[in-house]
Design an enzyme around this catalytic site. Structure first.
Site, PDB file in Angstrom:
ATOM      1  N   ARG A  23       0.987  -1.081   0.079  1.00 32.11           N
ATOM      2  CA  ARG A  23       0.003  -0.149  -0.151  1.00 32.11           C
ATOM      3  C   ARG A  23       0.943   1.071   0.047  1.00 32.11           C
ATOM      4  O   ARG A  23       0.294   2.252   0.743  1.00 32.11           O
ATOM      5  CB  ARG A  23      -0.768  -0.326   1.118  1.00 32.11           C
ATOM      6  CG  ARG A  23      -1.862  -0.959   1.352  1.00 32.11           C
ATOM      7  CD  ARG A  23      -3.238  -0.661   0.407  1.00 32.11           C
ATOM      8  NE  ARG A  23      -4.343  -1.389   0.465  1.00 32.11           N
ATOM      9  CZ  ARG A  23      -5.312  -1.192   1.141  1.00 32.11           C
ATOM     10  NH1 ARG A  23      -5.462  -0.202   1.797  1.00 32.11           N
ATOM     11  NH2 ARG A  23      -6.334  -2.210   1.326  1.00 32.11           N
ATOM     12  N   ARG A  27      -3.124   7.202   1.166  1.00 35.20           N
ATOM     13  CA  ARG A  27      -3.708   8.242   1.953  1.00 35.20           C
ATOM     14  C   ARG A  27      -2.602   8.698   3.084  1.00 35.20           C
ATOM     15  O   ARG A  27      -2.939  10.035   3.143  1.00 35.20           O
ATOM     16  CB  ARG A  27      -4.882   7.999   2.709  1.00 35.20           C
ATOM     17  CG  ARG A  27      -6.137   7.982   1.920  1.00 35.20           C
ATOM     18  CD  ARG A  27      -7.305   7.212   2.644  1.00 35.20           C
ATOM     19  NE  ARG A  27      -7.031   5.950   2.847  1.00 35.20           N
ATOM     20  CZ  ARG A  27      -7.948   4.998   3.536  1.00 35.20           C
ATOM     21  NH1 ARG A  27      -9.377   5.570   3.519  1.00 35.20           N
ATOM     22  NH2 ARG A  27      -7.411   4.075   3.740  1.00 35.20           N
ATOM     23  N   ARG A  36      -6.535  11.913  -5.628  1.00 32.37           N
ATOM     24  CA  ARG A  36      -7.840  11.039  -5.385  1.00 32.37           C
ATOM     25  C   ARG A  36      -8.894  12.103  -5.368  1.00 32.37           C
ATOM     26  O   ARG A  36      -9.965  11.803  -6.040  1.00 32.37           O
ATOM     27  CB  ARG A  36      -7.571  10.783  -3.928  1.00 32.37           C
ATOM     28  CG  ARG A  36      -8.967   9.736  -3.427  1.00 32.37           C
ATOM     29  CD  ARG A  36      -8.454   9.208  -2.349  1.00 32.37           C
ATOM     30  NE  ARG A  36      -9.688   8.146  -1.789  1.00 32.37           N
ATOM     31  CZ  ARG A  36     -10.846   8.445  -1.387  1.00 32.37           C
ATOM     32  NH1 ARG A  36     -11.136   9.885  -1.418  1.00 32.37           N
ATOM     33  NH2 ARG A  36     -11.469   7.597  -1.029  1.00 32.37           N
ATOM     34  N   ASP A  73      -7.200  -2.389  -7.063  1.00 35.43           N
ATOM     35  CA  ASP A  73      -7.634  -3.103  -5.985  1.00 35.43           C
ATOM     36  C   ASP A  73      -8.134  -4.529  -6.128  1.00 35.43           C
ATOM     37  O   ASP A  73      -8.497  -4.924  -7.378  1.00 35.43           O
ATOM     38  CB  ASP A  73      -8.886  -2.310  -5.305  1.00 35.43           C
ATOM     39  CG  ASP A  73      -9.148  -2.600  -3.747  1.00 35.43           C
ATOM     40  OD1 ASP A  73      -8.297  -2.051  -3.003  1.00 35.43           O
ATOM     41  OD2 ASP A  73      -9.873  -3.502  -3.650  1.00 35.43           O
ATOM     42  N   TYR A 151     -15.163 -11.023   0.956  1.00 39.35           N
ATOM     43  CA  TYR A 151     -15.590  -9.839   0.757  1.00 39.35           C
ATOM     44  C   TYR A 151     -17.110  -9.879  -0.122  1.00 39.35           C
ATOM     45  O   TYR A 151     -17.884  -9.170   0.350  1.00 39.35           O
ATOM     46  CB  TYR A 151     -14.595  -8.679   0.284  1.00 39.35           C
ATOM     47  CG  TYR A 151     -13.627  -8.142   0.967  1.00 39.35           C
ATOM     48  CD1 TYR A 151     -13.828  -7.242   1.741  1.00 39.35           C
ATOM     49  CD2 TYR A 151     -12.253  -8.791   0.742  1.00 39.35           C
ATOM     50  CE1 TYR A 151     -12.626  -6.739   2.430  1.00 39.35           C
ATOM     51  CE2 TYR A 151     -11.303  -8.540   1.672  1.00 39.35           C
ATOM     52  CZ  TYR A 151     -11.475  -7.356   2.456  1.00 39.35           C
ATOM     53  OH  TYR A 151     -10.449  -6.761   3.514  1.00 39.35           O
TER      54      TYR A 151
HETATM   55  O1  CP3 Z   1      -0.208  -1.470  -2.495  1.00 38.70           O
HETATM   56  C1  CP3 Z   1      -0.517  -0.369  -3.162  1.00 38.70           C
HETATM   57  O2  CP3 Z   1       0.038   0.878  -2.879  1.00 38.70           O
HETATM   58  C2  CP3 Z   1      -1.374  -0.708  -4.566  1.00 38.70           C
HETATM   59  C3  CP3 Z   1      -2.559  -0.731  -4.516  1.00 38.70           C
HETATM   60  C4  CP3 Z   1      -3.167  -1.513  -3.566  1.00 38.70           C
HETATM   61  C5  CP3 Z   1      -4.726  -1.034  -2.905  1.00 38.70           C
HETATM   62  N1  CP3 Z   1      -5.570  -1.959  -2.548  1.00 38.70           N
HETATM   63  C6  CP3 Z   1      -5.071   0.257  -3.045  1.00 38.70           C
HETATM   64  C7  CP3 Z   1      -6.281   0.811  -2.242  1.00 38.70           C
HETATM   65  C8  CP3 Z   1      -3.462  -2.840  -3.228  1.00 38.70           C
HETATM   66  C9  CP3 Z   1      -2.281  -3.744  -3.677  1.00 38.70           C
HETATM   67  C10 CP3 Z   1      -4.574  -3.140  -2.734  1.00 38.70           C
HETATM   68  C11 CP3 Z   1      -4.900  -4.449  -2.119  1.00 38.70           C
HETATM   69  C12 CP3 Z   1      -6.076  -4.770  -1.372  1.00 38.70           C
HETATM   70  N2  CP3 Z   1      -7.223  -4.224  -1.245  1.00 38.70           N
HETATM   71  C13 CP3 Z   1      -6.345  -5.805  -0.377  1.00 38.70           C
HETATM   72  C14 CP3 Z   1      -5.126  -6.862   0.051  1.00 38.70           C
HETATM   73  C15 CP3 Z   1      -4.079  -6.162   1.022  1.00 38.70           C
HETATM   74  C16 CP3 Z   1      -4.555  -5.657   2.258  1.00 38.70           C
HETATM   75  O3  CP3 Z   1      -4.543  -4.708   2.777  1.00 38.70           O
HETATM   76  O4  CP3 Z   1      -4.780  -6.529   3.072  1.00 38.70           O
HETATM   77  C17 CP3 Z   1      -7.472  -5.700   0.417  1.00 38.70           C
HETATM   78  C18 CP3 Z   1      -8.026  -6.545   1.394  1.00 38.70           C
HETATM   79  C19 CP3 Z   1      -8.228  -4.722  -0.500  1.00 38.70           C
HETATM   80  C20 CP3 Z   1      -9.534  -4.438  -0.083  1.00 38.70           C
HETATM   81  C21 CP3 Z   1      -9.816  -2.835   0.314  1.00 38.70           C
HETATM   82  N3  CP3 Z   1      -9.279  -1.868  -0.429  1.00 38.70           N
HETATM   83  C22 CP3 Z   1     -10.288  -2.370   1.392  1.00 38.70           C
HETATM   84  C23 CP3 Z   1     -10.685  -3.280   2.719  1.00 38.70           C
HETATM   85  C24 CP3 Z   1     -10.160  -1.063   1.560  1.00 38.70           C
HETATM   86  C25 CP3 Z   1     -10.696   0.046   2.466  1.00 38.70           C
HETATM   87  C26 CP3 Z   1      -9.841   0.044   3.651  1.00 38.70           C
HETATM   88  C27 CP3 Z   1      -8.919   1.292   3.288  1.00 38.70           C
HETATM   89  O5  CP3 Z   1      -7.959   0.943   3.652  1.00 38.70           O
HETATM   90  O6  CP3 Z   1      -9.531   2.210   3.043  1.00 38.70           O
HETATM   91  C28 CP3 Z   1      -9.597  -0.502   0.161  1.00 38.70           C
HETATM   92  C29 CP3 Z   1      -9.516   0.777  -0.236  1.00 38.70           C
HETATM   93  C30 CP3 Z   1      -8.191   1.032  -0.796  1.00 38.70           C
HETATM   94  N4  CP3 Z   1      -7.310   0.269  -1.773  1.00 38.70           N
HETATM   95  C31 CP3 Z   1      -7.363   2.241  -0.668  1.00 38.70           C
HETATM   96  C32 CP3 Z   1      -6.232   2.052  -1.543  1.00 38.70           C
HETATM   97  C33 CP3 Z   1      -5.179   3.292  -1.796  1.00 38.70           C
HETATM   98  C34 CP3 Z   1      -7.892   3.353   0.220  1.00 38.70           C
HETATM   99  C35 CP3 Z   1      -8.859   4.175  -1.015  1.00 38.70           C
HETATM  100  C36 CP3 Z   1      -8.661   5.621  -0.541  1.00 38.70           C
HETATM  101  O7  CP3 Z   1      -8.125   6.259  -1.212  1.00 38.70           O
HETATM  102  O8  CP3 Z   1      -9.637   5.878   0.150  1.00 38.70           O
END
Ligand code: CP3
Length: 348
Positions: A23, A27, A36, A73, A151
């Site tokens: 990640r 943010r 964003r 994602d 999910y």
């Molecule tokens: O790693 C990176 O920088 C690349 C991008 C990436 C995102 N999600 C962007 C994202 C990757 C590799 C993921 C994987 C992901 N997404 C996983 C597996 C890894 C982990 O964290 O366990 C999972 C479970 C998800 C599902 C997901 N996406 C959730 C549960 C959420 C909400 C929680 C949160 O952190 O807001 C997201 C949103 C998300 N995916 C964001 C980002 C940058 C935040 C979105 C925002 O800008 O508000």
């Protein structure tokens, strides 16, 4: 030009410890929050190739990282299969609930349609690939079938994934069908990312730790192993990193059963145990607690030194044990990278 990450995964001689952060685009970076806002939401950002490319490259402009990870994602796959998805502010993802054979049957298995929906993601991969300097590696990714299924079954993030675990224990046929559909879609998704320029792929099984015994084998090892075999048949030189988060000492079984090139480990996995039990079998990736980077200072230094001392250059990719948190001060990430580079140069 040497690529520390790709070279390490391919068993070549390296002089630098490859480092990236799960990640790493997100943010905690003000420049990410700006783009964003401009995109008008997270999903728009994922589906707008030049903006997705921009946020992917942002952390590499600030820090000495060895890899870019595609900005997308794991939940784009269910959405492309026809499962409604929305990201609500401060609430996380909300999905249509999949809990019966009819629900699974209604999901599309049309690969042409899937790729059409996901084509902006593949376009982002091509753009990133062109914008990356020669020593950096581009990582593509997807979620593992179990994690993505949780999910879909729960309808979003859930504390215990209880509906998913109950369906697995009850031996519901629909959950097997769902996992199978996800294996097929996910291999296709990763394959298209590879064709567009991804050099390494990571499969995120964030909730693998929900499973144990026969169910761990059935819903984590077996689907990921089948995905790895199919990818290797078509792209034998593209390394696969498996992140089976929360399986602890079953990491050794995970590596043996799936044949992944590298195993991502969560922070409670003892690094001297990993050196003795995993390093002989595969490259190890991890495993700093993301909270250590929020704390920074000596607490972070002590934790980092332990990892660097236990895990050898050539068989280790430095990373966190899970994604970086949004509360992380960006300057602590610079301190973290400095600590890693100083240690490996023989300093302190
Ligand atoms: O790693 C990176 O920088 C690349 C991008 C990436 C995102 N999600 C962007 C994202 C990757 C590799 C993921 C994987 C992901 N997404 C996983 C597996 C890894 C982990 O964290 O366990 C999972 C479970 C998800 C599902 C997901 N996406 C959730 C549960 C959420 C909400 C929680 C949160 O952190 O807001 C997201 C949103 C998300 N995916 C964001 C980002 C940058 C935040 C979105 C925002 O800008 O508000």
């Amino acid at each position: 030009m040497n690529k520390p990450l790709l070279d390490t995964l391919q068993g070549k001689q390296v002089t630098k410890r490859p480092t990236w952060l799960m990640r790493q685009a997100g943010r905690y970076l003000p420049e990410y929050r700006e783009v964003r806002a401009q995109a008008g939401g997270f999903l728009n950002l994922c589906y707008t190739p030049d903006l997705a490319c921009e946020v992917t490259l942002q952390p590499l402009r600030r820090y000495d990282l060895d890899a870019a990870i595609l900005f997308a994602d794991i939940l784009l796959i269910p959405q492309a299969m026809g499962c409604p998805l929305a990201f609500k502010e401060n609430e996380g993802p909300v999905l249509g609930k999949i809990r019966s054979s009819d629900d699974v049957r209604a999901l599309s298995s049309d690969i042409g349609k899937l790729n059409e929906t996901l084509s902006p993601v593949y376009d982002a991969v091509s753009l990133i690939s062109k914008g990356l300097s020669a020593d950096k590696t581009l990582i593509g990714f997807c979620g593992a079938p179990w994690t993505v299924a949780t999910y879909m079954i729960e309808g979003g993030t859930s504390a215990e994934r209880a509906n998913s675990r109950l369906a697995a224990f009850a031996g519901e046929a629909w959950i097997d069908d769902l996992i199978e559909k996800l294996v097929e879609s996910s291999v296709e998704y990763l394959g298209c990312q590879i064709e567009a320029g991804a050099e390494v792929v990571q499969i995120f099984d964030t909730w693998a730790g929900d499973l144990s015994g026969a169910l761990l084998e059935k819903y984590c090892f077996s689907p990921i192993g089948r995905m790895r075999s199919e990818l290797k048949r078509r792209w034998p030189d593209v390394p696969v990193i498996g992140f089976a988060r929360g399986v602890g000492v079953s990491q050794t079984d995970f590596v043996e059963a799936t044949g992944v090139d590298a195993a991502g480990i969560e922070w409670p996995v003892n690094t001297s145990w990993a050196r003795d039990n995993l390093v002989p079998k595969c490259v190890v990736q991890g495993n700093l607690d993301p909270l250590a980077v929020i704390a920074g200072g000596d607490g972070m230094r002590t934790a980092v030194e332990r990892i660097l001392t236990d895990l050898p250059i050539g068989r280790h990719i430095f990373n966190l044990g899970h994604g970086i948190r949004k509360e992380t001060p960006p300057e602590h990430v610079s301190d973290l990278i400095d600590m890693i580079r100083a240690h490996d140069a023989g300093g302190s």
